[in-house]
Design a protein around this motif. Structure first.
Motif, PDB file in Angstrom:
ATOM      1  N   ALA A  59       0.810  -1.215   0.000  1.00 10.08           N
ATOM      2  CA  ALA A  59       0.000   0.000   0.000  1.00 10.08           C
ATOM      3  C   ALA A  59       0.843   1.264   0.000  1.00 10.08           C
ATOM      4  N   VAL A  60       2.162   1.130   0.011  1.00  3.44           N
ATOM      5  CA  VAL A  60       3.042   2.297   0.064  1.00  3.44           C
ATOM      6  C   VAL A  60       4.224   2.078  -0.874  1.00  3.44           C
ATOM      7  N   TRP A  61       4.988   3.130  -1.069  1.00  3.64           N
ATOM      8  CA  TRP A  61       6.263   3.021  -1.769  1.00  3.64           C
ATOM      9  C   TRP A  61       7.329   3.680  -0.896  1.00  3.64           C
ATOM     10  N   GLY A  62       8.565   3.274  -1.075  1.00  3.28           N
ATOM     11  CA  GLY A  62       9.660   3.847  -0.303  1.00  3.28           C
ATOM     12  C   GLY A  62      10.157   2.893   0.767  1.00  3.28           C
ATOM     13  N   ASP A  63      11.459   2.669   0.786  1.00  2.40           N
ATOM     14  CA  ASP A  63      12.044   1.738   1.754  1.00  2.40           C
ATOM     15  C   ASP A  63      11.866   2.216   3.189  1.00  2.40           C
ATOM     16  N   GLY A  64      12.006   3.524   3.401  1.00  4.77           N
ATOM     17  CA  GLY A  64      11.888   4.044   4.757  1.00  4.77           C
ATOM     18  C   GLY A  64      10.506   3.834   5.342  1.00  4.77           C
ATOM     19  N   LEU A  65       9.476   4.098   4.553  1.00  5.70           N
ATOM     20  CA  LEU A  65       8.107   3.932   5.036  1.00  5.70           C
ATOM     21  C   LEU A  65       7.766   2.456   5.214  1.00  5.70           C
ATOM     22  N   GLN A  66       8.210   1.621   4.313  1.00  5.76           N
ATOM     23  CA  GLN A  66       7.949   0.190   4.451  1.00  5.76           C
ATOM     24  C   GLN A  66       8.595  -0.374   5.710  1.00  5.76           C
ATOM     25  N   GLN A  67       9.788   0.092   6.027  1.00  2.51           N
ATOM     26  CA  GLN A  67      10.450  -0.365   7.245  1.00  2.51           C
ATOM     27  C   GLN A  67       9.711   0.135   8.483  1.00  2.51           C
ATOM     28  N   ALA A  68       9.201   1.356   8.431  1.00  3.51           N
ATOM     29  CA  ALA A  68       8.449   1.897   9.567  1.00  3.51           C
ATOM     30  C   ALA A  68       7.180   1.082   9.818  1.00  3.51           C
ATOM     31  N   LEU A  69       6.512   0.648   8.763  1.00  3.27           N
ATOM     32  CA  LEU A  69       5.320  -0.182   8.922  1.00  3.27           C
ATOM     33  C   LEU A  69       5.673  -1.538   9.525  1.00  3.27           C
ATOM     34  N   THR A  70       6.800  -2.078   9.120  1.00  4.17           N
ATOM     35  CA  THR A  70       7.237  -3.351   9.699  1.00  4.17           C
ATOM     36  C   THR A  70       7.549  -3.199  11.177  1.00  4.17           C
ATOM     37  N   ASP A  71       8.233  -2.121  11.531  1.00  2.76           N
ATOM     38  CA  ASP A  71       8.575  -1.884  12.934  1.00  2.76           C
ATOM     39  C   ASP A  71       7.327  -1.654  13.786  1.00  2.76           C
ATOM     40  N   ALA A  72       6.276  -1.084  13.188  1.00  2.00           N
ATOM     41  CA  ALA A  72       5.038  -0.813  13.927  1.00  2.00           C
ATOM     42  C   ALA A  72       4.093  -2.008  13.913  1.00  2.00           C
ATOM     43  N   ASP A  73       4.536  -3.132  13.367  1.00  5.57           N
ATOM     44  CA  ASP A  73       3.741  -4.362  13.315  1.00  5.57           C
ATOM     45  C   ASP A  73       2.399  -4.129  12.619  1.00  5.57           C
ATOM     46  N   CYS A  74       2.478  -3.617  11.394  1.00  6.80           N
ATOM     47  CA  CYS A  74       1.266  -3.381  10.608  1.00  6.80           C
ATOM     48  C   CYS A  74       0.704  -4.720  10.126  1.00  6.80           C
ATOM     49  N   THR A  75      -0.567  -4.955  10.390  1.00 11.44           N
ATOM     50  CA  THR A  75      -1.211  -6.211   9.995  1.00 11.44           C
ATOM     51  C   THR A  75      -2.248  -6.029   8.894  1.00 11.44           C
ATOM     52  N   GLN A  76      -2.728  -4.805   8.683  1.00  9.54           N
ATOM     53  CA  GLN A  76      -3.726  -4.554   7.650  1.00  9.54           C
ATOM     54  C   GLN A  76      -3.551  -3.147   7.085  1.00  9.54           C
ATOM     55  N   ALA A  77      -3.869  -3.021   5.795  1.00 14.79           N
ATOM     56  CA  ALA A  77      -3.885  -1.713   5.140  1.00 14.79           C
ATOM     57  C   ALA A  77      -5.135  -1.642   4.277  1.00 14.79           C
ATOM     58  N   GLY A  78      -5.976  -0.661   4.552  1.00 16.63           N
ATOM     59  CA  GLY A  78      -7.185  -0.451   3.763  1.00 16.63           C
ATOM     60  C   GLY A  78      -7.069   0.841   2.978  1.00 16.63           C
ATOM     61  N   ARG A  79      -7.467   0.809   1.701  1.00 10.47           N
ATOM     62  CA  ARG A  79      -7.364   1.993   0.844  1.00 10.47           C
ATOM     63  C   ARG A  79      -8.661   2.186   0.068  1.00 10.47           C
TER      64      ARG A  79
END
Length: 341
Positions: A161-181
């Motif tokens: 649901a996103v682009w960019g390595d920095g943002l993808q890593q932040a979602l992983t660190d925050a334990d993202c389990t779902q993304a709705g768009r």
């Protein structure tokens, strides 16, 4: 016989008497029985086994027809593939990797929602499509604007649901389990995207919101873009999102992070600054399902707007303070200096 007469044919030294019958040719004697036998065969109506047989029909014509048919089918299939490769399929268009000209974080730290929904340990029920994209969120109205849902997507792969390595890593660190768009369009030539992330806790929500900010750099230094959200569709007009002047709010909603991104349909440059307060506040009502969750987690009644009550504006969400309003564009522009001063 006189000496002048020619000799009579026959055996040498023997003369044929006139009374002896002439010998029949051997060929005539041998052919007579054969003709009799053939006549007998024809009279019986049957031909001998060694006679001429009827030829079987040729199969070459049928095979040629099958080969021509297969060739036609192959050419049609090849033409179809080439057509879609050259013209492109609108359903397969992907979103562009862009970001808004204006990005802000909205964090009401003392709001009831941020207190009750601060952790996924308390709010354990996963998000579902009916909750996010139906009821109030199929059409969102407010601030004299009406938005209609067009595309929607709910996935467990937050990085998609996103682009960019920095943002993808932040979602992983925050334990993202779902993304709705969801994408929305309005009759007022405004279109927008709303994205919600299901994170472990409110601290993760704040961390992801901060990860989307451009880092501060020197004036002559180009910042490294950490990334931003992607619309679920790259079809028109969302293929132009970010190419014109657009604005986005990241709203801390407990352990959920809601990102609202809007742009005028006729904007073609990021320099065409306009006020987008009204569409940002209107699409922020996408959070209505989370107000209903307050009642589930807290044991009381939800404080969100009920179906058929009010006009769905942000002010009706009484337990949460209204979003911070954007400074009008007129006040952001520096006033000209009087030459006489």
């Amino acid at each position: 016989m006189s000496p002048s007469e020619p000799p009579t044919p026959g055996r040498p030294g023997r003369r044929r008497k006139n009374s002896e019958p002439a010998e029949l040719p051997a060929a005539a004697d041998q052919s007579a029985p054969g003709r009799a036998d053939n006549s007998a065969d024809r009279a019986g109506g049957r031909r001998k086994g060694g006679g001429r047989r009827k030829k079987e029909p040729r199969r070459f014509g049928r095979m040629l027809t099958l080969l021509v048919g297969a060739l036609v089918v192959a050419l049609v299939a090849l033409g179809t593939v080439l057509f879609f490769d050259l013209t492109g399929d609108d359903e397969q268009q992907t979103a562009q990797e862009t970001r808004p000209a204006l990005y802000r974080i909205q964090d009401s730290r003392d709001s009831n929602m941020n207190v009750v929904l601060s952790s996924r340990e308390d709010d354990t029920r996963p998000l579902n499509e009916g909750e996010l994209f139906e009821r109030h969120n199929s059409e969102i109205s407010g601030q004299s604007l009406d938005f209609t849902l067009r595309d929607s997507d709910l996935t467990e792969d937050c990085s998609a649901a996103v682009w960019g390595d920095g943002l993808q890593q932040a979602l992983t660190d925050a334990d993202c389990t779902q993304a709705g768009r969801a994408t929305y369009v309005s009759d007022d030539d405004i279109f927008g995207v709303v994205t919600v992330f299901n994170l472990a806790d409110i601290e993760g929500s704040r961390a992801v919101a901060q990860a989307m900010e451009l880092p501060e750099t020197e004036e002559d230094e180009e910042p490294v873009d950490p990334g931003f959200v992607l619309p679920p569709s790259g079809n028109d007009p969302f293929d132009r999102l970010g190419a014109g002047y657009s604005a986005a709010d990241a709203i801390i909603t407990g352990h959920y992070l809601v990102v609202v991104w809007v742009q005028p349909a006729d904007s073609e440059s990021v320099e065409e600054r306009v006020s987008l307060v009204a569409p940002l506040v209107t699409l922020a009502n996408f959070r209505n399902p989370f107000f209903r969750r307050i009642g589930e987690v807290g044991g009381g009644e939800g404080t969100g707007t009920e179906e058929g009550a009010g006009d769905g504006t942000e002010e009706e969400l009484v337990e949460d303070p209204p979003l911070e309003e954007e400074i009008p564009i007129e006040e952001q522009v520096e006033q000209p200096v009087d030459p006489g001063e």
